[in-house]
Design a protein around this motif. Structure first.
Motif, PDB file in Angstrom:
ATOM      1  N   TRP A 192      13.262  -0.741  38.491  1.00 45.05           N
ATOM      2  CA  TRP A 192      12.954   0.448  37.700  1.00 45.05           C
ATOM      3  C   TRP A 192      13.359   1.738  38.429  1.00 45.05           C
ATOM      4  O   TRP A 192      13.961   2.631  37.826  1.00 45.05           O
ATOM      5  CB  TRP A 192      11.472   0.484  37.349  1.00 45.05           C
ATOM      6  CG  TRP A 192      11.119   1.591  36.401  1.00 45.05           C
ATOM      7  CD1 TRP A 192      10.640   2.829  36.715  1.00 45.05           C
ATOM      8  CD2 TRP A 192      11.239   1.571  34.976  1.00 45.05           C
ATOM      9  NE1 TRP A 192      10.448   3.571  35.584  1.00 45.05           N
ATOM     10  CE2 TRP A 192      10.801   2.826  34.495  1.00 45.05           C
ATOM     11  CE3 TRP A 192      11.645   0.609  34.058  1.00 45.05           C
ATOM     12  CZ2 TRP A 192      10.775   3.143  33.143  1.00 45.05           C
ATOM     13  CZ3 TRP A 192      11.624   0.920  32.697  1.00 45.05           C
ATOM     14  CH2 TRP A 192      11.198   2.172  32.257  1.00 45.05           C
ATOM     15  N   GLN A 193      13.053   1.848  39.706  1.00 43.36           N
ATOM     16  CA  GLN A 193      13.403   3.060  40.441  1.00 43.36           C
ATOM     17  C   GLN A 193      14.918   3.243  40.538  1.00 43.36           C
ATOM     18  O   GLN A 193      15.423   4.370  40.459  1.00 43.36           O
ATOM     19  CB  GLN A 193      12.779   3.032  41.837  1.00 43.36           C
ATOM     20  CG  GLN A 193      11.260   3.168  41.813  1.00 43.36           C
ATOM     21  CD  GLN A 193      10.666   3.256  43.204  1.00 43.36           C
ATOM     22  OE1 GLN A 193      11.291   2.892  44.194  1.00 43.36           O
ATOM     23  NE2 GLN A 193       9.424   3.744  43.283  1.00 43.36           N
ATOM     24  N   GLU A 194      15.646   2.145  40.693  1.00 43.31           N
ATOM     25  CA  GLU A 194      17.106   2.235  40.701  1.00 43.31           C
ATOM     26  C   GLU A 194      17.621   2.691  39.343  1.00 43.31           C
ATOM     27  O   GLU A 194      18.541   3.516  39.260  1.00 43.31           O
ATOM     28  CB  GLU A 194      17.722   0.882  41.051  1.00 43.31           C
ATOM     29  CG  GLU A 194      17.398   0.369  42.438  1.00 43.31           C
ATOM     30  CD  GLU A 194      17.949  -1.032  42.645  1.00 43.31           C
ATOM     31  OE1 GLU A 194      19.043  -1.321  42.112  1.00 43.31           O
ATOM     32  OE2 GLU A 194      17.287  -1.843  43.309  1.00 43.31           O
ATOM     33  N   TRP A 195      17.028   2.157  38.284  1.00 47.22           N
ATOM     34  CA  TRP A 195      17.466   2.526  36.938  1.00 47.22           C
ATOM     35  C   TRP A 195      17.320   4.026  36.686  1.00 47.22           C
ATOM     36  O   TRP A 195      18.143   4.616  35.983  1.00 47.22           O
ATOM     37  CB  TRP A 195      16.650   1.765  35.904  1.00 47.22           C
ATOM     38  CG  TRP A 195      16.939   0.292  35.826  1.00 47.22           C
ATOM     39  CD1 TRP A 195      17.873  -0.408  36.529  1.00 47.22           C
ATOM     40  CD2 TRP A 195      16.270  -0.651  34.994  1.00 47.22           C
ATOM     41  NE1 TRP A 195      17.831  -1.732  36.194  1.00 47.22           N
ATOM     42  CE2 TRP A 195      16.851  -1.916  35.251  1.00 47.22           C
ATOM     43  CE3 TRP A 195      15.241  -0.570  34.073  1.00 47.22           C
ATOM     44  CZ2 TRP A 195      16.439  -3.079  34.600  1.00 47.22           C
ATOM     45  CZ3 TRP A 195      14.820  -1.722  33.420  1.00 47.22           C
ATOM     46  CH2 TRP A 195      15.415  -2.955  33.677  1.00 47.22           C
ATOM     47  N   GLN A 196      16.277   4.625  37.236  1.00 48.30           N
ATOM     48  CA  GLN A 196      16.034   6.050  36.989  1.00 48.30           C
ATOM     49  C   GLN A 196      17.152   6.929  37.546  1.00 48.30           C
ATOM     50  O   GLN A 196      17.282   8.082  37.141  1.00 48.30           O
ATOM     51  CB  GLN A 196      14.689   6.454  37.606  1.00 48.30           C
ATOM     52  CG  GLN A 196      13.491   5.845  36.883  1.00 48.30           C
ATOM     53  CD  GLN A 196      12.178   6.192  37.544  1.00 48.30           C
ATOM     54  OE1 GLN A 196      12.051   6.135  38.772  1.00 48.30           O
ATOM     55  NE2 GLN A 196      11.176   6.546  36.747  1.00 48.30           N
ATOM     56  N   LYS A 197      17.977   6.397  38.425  1.00 50.59           N
ATOM     57  CA  LYS A 197      19.072   7.152  39.028  1.00 50.59           C
ATOM     58  C   LYS A 197      20.413   6.883  38.364  1.00 50.59           C
ATOM     59  O   LYS A 197      21.418   7.480  38.753  1.00 50.59           O
ATOM     60  CB  LYS A 197      19.164   6.809  40.521  1.00 50.59           C
ATOM     61  CG  LYS A 197      17.889   7.105  41.303  1.00 50.59           C
ATOM     62  CD  LYS A 197      18.002   6.625  42.743  1.00 50.59           C
ATOM     63  CE  LYS A 197      16.702   6.822  43.502  1.00 50.59           C
ATOM     64  NZ  LYS A 197      16.790   6.290  44.888  1.00 50.59           N
ATOM     65  N   VAL A 198      20.438   5.998  37.358  1.00 50.78           N
ATOM     66  CA  VAL A 198      21.693   5.658  36.681  1.00 50.78           C
ATOM     67  C   VAL A 198      21.970   6.704  35.602  1.00 50.78           C
ATOM     68  O   VAL A 198      21.154   6.879  34.680  1.00 50.78           O
ATOM     69  CB  VAL A 198      21.624   4.249  36.066  1.00 50.78           C
ATOM     70  CG1 VAL A 198      22.911   3.923  35.327  1.00 50.78           C
ATOM     71  CG2 VAL A 198      21.369   3.210  37.166  1.00 50.78           C
TER      72      VAL A 198
END
Length: 320
Positions: free
Chosen positions: A240-246
């Motif tokens: 989820w945290q990685e997705w927020q940066k996409v």
């Protein structure tokens, strides 16, 4: 000439003078074949209806070799082992249980490892069946095909069979599964934006789709709408945290029965319609209970979406 296959029910058109095997392969079917001259018998099929020409002879029944036979009229064949475009063979596997841990909201994250050897093939968004006493239980794959042998499931265990399934997984080193299943998948990436609608652990299927899009370098926008009844029903997602940066991935959490929730509230289709004045051109995937999926479908169609824009496994296992 139209060729209909049994037991799959698939159909395709053969051109005049075209051999059945050549027509099937031209249209993207995977067919059992080897020598292509009738000697190996691998491509053999049974002619159920119609007439074909093979080696100068006309046949109206019995065994034929699809690498040689040319349809003279519409035909029906019993031909095992043929896979339609995008279809993958169903496999029965004994998988190792490598992880079974709670991640919040009565949800358990389960990791399985398929046996080494023949490469595992499935499409992002498909599901598997886990064998249990007296039957099978279906769970969406949260993993994506590029992860190879490692498979992930998200299981809501609040009552009944799901609780027993988690107990089985916690107490077993291996489980038997059947996969892949389901046609609400991404065999091919669309040339346009994706909208993913998930209720509860329907998020597992969307997790697979998002991870596949990331691995493939999907350039179009992806909009995720994840809905639960109460805020505590959201569970931990590993990326989820990685997705927020996409940049092209837009994440929306929606709570239908808010209690001290500062984010978006209401129904999932309401959030989607707030964000999109025009629903045309979107490819929509939905995962949840039949009532949720059909309610969302009806609301979006009323808002201007073509029903054919939405895909969901519910349409196959719970048609209305």
């Amino acid at each position: 000439m139209r060729v209909t296959l049994q037991p799959s029910g698939a159909t395709f058109e053969a051109q005049p003078g075209e051999r059945i095997l050549d027509a099937a392969r031209r249209l993207g079917y995977e067919c059992p074949q080897s020598c292509r001259n009738g000697n190996c018998h691998i491509c053999a099929a049974l002619l159920v209806e119609g007439r074909v020409k093979q080696n100068g002879d006309v046949r109206d029944h019995g065994e034929l070799f699809t690498c040689l036979a040319e349809p003279l009229e519409d035909c029906v064949l019993h031909w095992d082992g043929v896979l339609a475009p995008g279809e993958l063979p169903l496999r029965h596997l004994a998988c190792q249980v490598t992880l079974c841990q709670p991640v919040g909201g009565d949800v358990w994250r389960v990791r399985l490892r398929a046996p080494a050897g023949k490469p595992l093939r499935y499409h992002a968004g498909q599901y598997l069946l886990i064998e249990r006493e007296g039957g099978h239980s279906a769970f969406s794959l949260a993993s994506a095909p590029h992860e190879g042998r490692d498979l992930e499931l998200h299981i809501l265990a609040r009552e009944g069979g799901a609780v027993k399934m988690v107990e089985q997984l916690r107490n077993s080193s291996t489980v038997r599964v059947q996969m892949p299943l389901g046609d609400a998948h991404l065999a091919d990436l669309p040339d346009g934006p994706l909208v993913l609608i998930a209720a509860g652990t329907g998020m597992a299927q969307m997790h697979s789709l998002i991870e596949h899009c990331r691995a493939q370098g999907f350039a179009h926008p992806v909009h995720l709408y994840w809905g639960v009844r109460q805020p505590e029903d959201f569970y931990e997602l590993p990326h989820w945290q990685e997705w927020q940066k996409v940049p092209n991935l837009h994440l929306h959490k929606v709570v239908s029965e808010p209690d001290n929730w500062q984010g978006r509230t209401g129904m999932l289709h309401e959030a989607l319609c707030e964000d999109f004045a025009d629903l045309r051109g979107l490819r929509v995937y939905a995962s949840g209970s039949p009532a949720m999926v059909y309610g969302t479908l009806d609301a979006l169609v009323e808002a201007g979406m073509d029903a054919h824009q939405m895909r969901a496994d519910v349409f196959a296992y719970a048609p209305r």
